[in-house]
Design a protein around this motif. Structure first.
Motif, mmCIF file in Angstrom:
data_model
loop_
_atom_site.group_PDB
_atom_site.id
_atom_site.type_symbol
_atom_site.label_atom_id
_atom_site.label_comp_id
_atom_site.label_asym_id
_atom_site.label_seq_id
_atom_site.Cartn_x
_atom_site.Cartn_y
_atom_site.Cartn_z
ATOM 1 N N MET A 1 0.842 -1.194 0.000
ATOM 2 C CA MET A 1 0.000 0.000 0.000
ATOM 3 C C MET A 1 0.881 1.249 0.000
ATOM 4 S SD MET A 1 -3.138 1.049 2.556
ATOM 5 C CE MET A 1 -4.327 0.084 1.631
ATOM 6 N N LYS A 2 0.442 2.270 -0.704
ATOM 7 C CA LYS A 2 1.201 3.507 -0.787
ATOM 8 C C LYS A 2 1.412 4.111 0.597
ATOM 9 C CE LYS A 2 -0.529 4.820 -5.370
ATOM 10 N NZ LYS A 2 -1.304 5.826 -6.125
ATOM 11 N N SER A 3 2.528 4.803 0.713
ATOM 12 C CA SER A 3 2.861 5.433 1.994
ATOM 13 C C SER A 3 1.783 6.430 2.420
ATOM 14 C CB SER A 3 4.220 6.127 1.880
ATOM 15 O OG SER A 3 4.522 6.829 3.066
ATOM 16 N N TYR A 4 1.265 7.205 1.447
ATOM 17 C CA TYR A 4 0.234 8.201 1.760
ATOM 18 C C TYR A 4 -1.027 7.531 2.276
ATOM 19 C CZ TYR A 4 -3.250 11.877 1.126
ATOM 20 O OH TYR A 4 -4.271 12.778 1.332
ATOM 21 N N ASP A 5 -1.487 6.475 1.586
ATOM 22 C CA ASP A 5 -2.710 5.785 2.005
ATOM 23 C C ASP A 5 -2.551 5.176 3.397
ATOM 24 O OD1 ASP A 5 -3.854 6.443 -0.400
ATOM 25 O OD2 ASP A 5 -3.378 4.528 -1.353
ATOM 26 N N LYS A 6 -1.384 4.609 3.657
ATOM 27 C CA LYS A 6 -1.126 4.012 4.974
ATOM 28 C C LYS A 6 -1.158 5.083 6.065
ATOM 29 C CE LYS A 6 1.972 0.878 7.431
ATOM 30 N NZ LYS A 6 1.937 1.664 8.673
ATOM 31 N N VAL A 8 -2.858 7.830 6.012
ATOM 32 C CA VAL A 8 -4.264 8.216 6.201
ATOM 33 C C VAL A 8 -4.973 7.234 7.123
ATOM 34 C CG1 VAL A 8 -6.509 8.424 5.053
ATOM 35 C CG2 VAL A 8 -4.485 9.455 4.022
ATOM 36 N N LEU A 9 -4.783 5.954 6.870
ATOM 37 C CA LEU A 9 -5.454 4.933 7.674
ATOM 38 C C LEU A 9 -4.879 4.857 9.087
ATOM 39 C CD1 LEU A 9 -5.756 2.320 4.828
ATOM 40 C CD2 LEU A 9 -7.650 3.537 5.923
ATOM 41 N N ASP A 10 -3.572 5.081 9.216
ATOM 42 C CA ASP A 10 -2.987 5.142 10.561
ATOM 43 C C ASP A 10 -3.563 6.315 11.343
ATOM 44 O OD1 ASP A 10 -1.422 2.920 10.180
ATOM 45 O OD2 ASP A 10 0.382 4.041 9.614
ATOM 46 N N LEU A 11 -3.745 7.441 10.653
ATOM 47 C CA LEU A 11 -4.349 8.614 11.293
ATOM 48 C C LEU A 11 -5.776 8.312 11.732
ATOM 49 C CD1 LEU A 11 -4.223 11.744 11.909
ATOM 50 C CD2 LEU A 11 -5.261 12.042 9.646
ATOM 51 N N SER A 12 -6.553 7.664 10.865
ATOM 52 C CA SER A 12 -7.937 7.317 11.197
ATOM 53 C C SER A 12 -7.996 6.369 12.383
ATOM 54 C CB SER A 12 -8.622 6.679 9.987
ATOM 55 O OG SER A 12 -8.598 7.532 8.875
ATOM 56 N N MET A 13 -7.118 5.368 12.376
ATOM 57 C CA MET A 13 -7.073 4.406 13.468
ATOM 58 C C MET A 13 -6.696 5.077 14.789
ATOM 59 S SD MET A 13 -7.347 1.348 14.670
ATOM 60 C CE MET A 13 -7.040 -0.168 13.776
ATOM 61 N N GLU A 14 -5.724 5.967 14.747
ATOM 62 C CA GLU A 14 -5.299 6.653 15.965
ATOM 63 C C GLU A 14 -6.409 7.555 16.503
ATOM 64 O OE1 GLU A 14 -2.756 7.651 19.128
ATOM 65 O OE2 GLU A 14 -2.864 5.981 17.717
ATOM 66 N N ALA A 15 -7.139 8.222 15.612
ATOM 67 C CA ALA A 15 -8.274 9.052 16.052
ATOM 68 C C ALA A 15 -9.328 8.186 16.729
ATOM 69 C CB ALA A 15 -8.865 9.787 14.849
ATOM 70 N N GLY A 16 -9.607 7.009 16.133
ATOM 71 C CA GLY A 16 -10.570 6.097 16.749
ATOM 72 C C GLY A 16 -10.084 5.581 18.087
ATOM 73 N N THR A 32 -16.201 8.434 12.890
ATOM 74 C CA THR A 32 -15.014 9.282 12.806
ATOM 75 C C THR A 32 -13.943 8.647 11.930
ATOM 76 O OG1 THR A 32 -15.445 10.224 14.998
ATOM 77 C CG2 THR A 32 -13.206 10.424 14.144
ATOM 78 N N ILE A 33 -13.722 7.336 12.100
ATOM 79 C CA ILE A 33 -12.731 6.637 11.274
ATOM 80 C C ILE A 33 -13.116 6.718 9.799
ATOM 81 C CG2 ILE A 33 -11.764 4.368 10.723
ATOM 82 C CD1 ILE A 33 -11.938 3.701 13.718
ATOM 83 N N GLU A 34 -14.370 6.454 9.486
ATOM 84 C CA GLU A 34 -14.824 6.501 8.096
ATOM 85 C C GLU A 34 -14.748 7.916 7.537
ATOM 86 O OE1 GLU A 34 -18.726 4.891 8.235
ATOM 87 O OE2 GLU A 34 -18.053 2.797 8.271
ATOM 88 N N ARG A 35 -15.121 8.905 8.342
ATOM 89 C CA ARG A 35 -15.135 10.296 7.895
ATOM 90 C C ARG A 35 -13.727 10.775 7.533
ATOM 91 N NH1 ARG A 35 -17.135 12.616 12.318
ATOM 92 N NH2 ARG A 35 -19.293 12.237 11.702
ATOM 93 N N ILE A 36 -12.756 10.474 8.396
ATOM 94 C CA ILE A 36 -11.383 10.919 8.136
ATOM 95 C C ILE A 36 -10.801 10.190 6.924
ATOM 96 C CG2 ILE A 36 -9.043 10.947 9.063
ATOM 97 C CD1 ILE A 36 -10.231 11.380 11.836
ATOM 98 N N SER A 37 -11.038 8.891 6.828
ATOM 99 C CA SER A 37 -10.495 8.112 5.713
ATOM 100 C C SER A 37 -11.039 8.615 4.377
ATOM 101 C CB SER A 37 -10.843 6.627 5.889
ATOM 102 O OG SER A 37 -10.272 6.114 7.074
ATOM 103 N N ARG A 38 -12.324 8.842 4.295
ATOM 104 C CA ARG A 38 -12.923 9.298 3.040
ATOM 105 C C ARG A 38 -12.513 10.717 2.687
ATOM 106 N NH1 ARG A 38 -18.854 6.599 4.325
ATOM 107 N NH2 ARG A 38 -18.243 4.449 3.775
ATOM 108 N N ALA A 39 -12.312 11.543 3.704
ATOM 109 C CA ALA A 39 -11.889 12.919 3.443
ATOM 110 C C ALA A 39 -10.528 12.967 2.769
ATOM 111 C CB ALA A 39 -11.855 13.708 4.757
ATOM 112 N N PHE A 40 -9.675 11.955 3.046
ATOM 113 C CA PHE A 40 -8.345 11.900 2.432
ATOM 114 C C PHE A 40 -8.266 10.907 1.278
ATOM 115 C CE2 PHE A 40 -6.923 13.630 6.650
ATOM 116 C CZ PHE A 40 -6.381 14.815 6.146
ATOM 117 N N GLY A 41 -9.424 10.459 0.773
ATOM 118 C CA GLY A 41 -9.446 9.696 -0.467
ATOM 119 C C GLY A 41 -9.550 8.190 -0.349
#
Length: 261
Positions: A1-6, A8-16, A32-41
């Motif tokens: 998985m691309k570094s950027y996508d990872k 984003v998902l790490d950020l979403s997981m940490e927020a959750g 919140t996890i879904e909202r942040i992930s979709r906001a970043f693509g």
């Protein structure tokens, strides 16, 4: 998985993780996890949240899979962190943060300090005195409840500073024992005429109101496992308080040969 996508998902997981650790409802964590992930693509994101853990799987446009699991023990409520992460997620959706800025902001939220011990101690005293008044206590009863609440949280603050973490049941048992002891002592010293009202007022800071409300909200959202776990946690807190109060009055009866309430 691309570094950027990872990232984003790490950020979403940490927020959750921060939300769940702070006592947020399960549906709020998932949204919140879904909202942040979709906001970043990241469109294909599937969080599965329980009361003590988060399971997150996602897929990017190239079909690469991301999977992560985090265990989060049940902790006390930290509503200031819940509010901060909620605000951050909404601002991310509005496009106010880049990924790097969101990571920096989340790190600040993660390290946000709670209220100072002195503020918590005084707040517990004010809350205890106010509840005593609502129960019909007089001024002397309110003052006794205030002192009892202050002393209770001073003791809990000392326990919290211990290097080794104390069991939640033990902490609540100690708290129940202490407030009942203070109620009896103040009554015997002539400070207050209604030891029962002093006791009930000063025990209120220990009552797990937030956990119980969140359990009901999880039940209402159909999260029966999560709601059941939170409800059981609140029940165990109440059991610890009851054991402490009962133990103190048993000792009092054994030592004096009489009852006070």
């Amino acid at each position: 998985m691309k570094s950027y996508d990872k990232k984003v998902l790490d950020l979403s997981m940490e927020a959750g993780r921060i939300l769940l650790d702070a006592g947020a409802e399960i549906f709020r964590v998932e949204e919140t996890i879904e909202r942040i992930s979709r906001a970043f693509g990241i469109e294909k994101c599937s969080p599965f949240v329980m009361s003590t853990g988060i399971f997150l799987t996602a897929e990017n446009e190239e079909g690469e899979i991301y999977a992560s699991v985090k265990h989060i023990p049940i902790q006390g409520a930290k509503l200031y962190r819940v509010a901060a992460v909620n605000q951050l997620s909404r601002e991310i959706v509005e496009g106010k943060y880049t990924l790097e800025e969101a990571e920096e902001r989340l790190e600040i939220i993660k390290n946000m300090p709670g209220k100072r011990p002195l503020v918590r101690i005084l707040s517990a005293g004010l809350g205890s005195g106010s509840f005593c008044y609502l129960l019909g206590g007089k001024f002397t009863d309110m003052f006794a409840a205030f002192l009892s609440g202050v002393l209770l949280y001073a003791i809990l603050a000392l326990i919290d500073k211990r290097e080794k973490k104390t069991s939640k049941i033990v902490v609540n048992c100690i708290g129940g024992f202490c407030v009942s002891l203070f109620a009896v002592l103040f009554y015997r010293l002539g400070l207050g005429n209604a030891p029962g009202k002093i006791l009930v007022g000063s025990v209120m800071p220990l009552v797990p109101g937030v956990s119980l409300v969140n359990a009901v909200r999880d039940f209402a959202e159909g999260n029966y496992i999560g709601g059941g776990v939170r409800f059981l946690d609140a029940l165990m807190v109440a059991l610890g308080i009851s054991l402490g109060v009962g133990l103190m009055y048993i000792l009092y009866y054994r030592l004096t040969g009489g009852i006070i309430l």
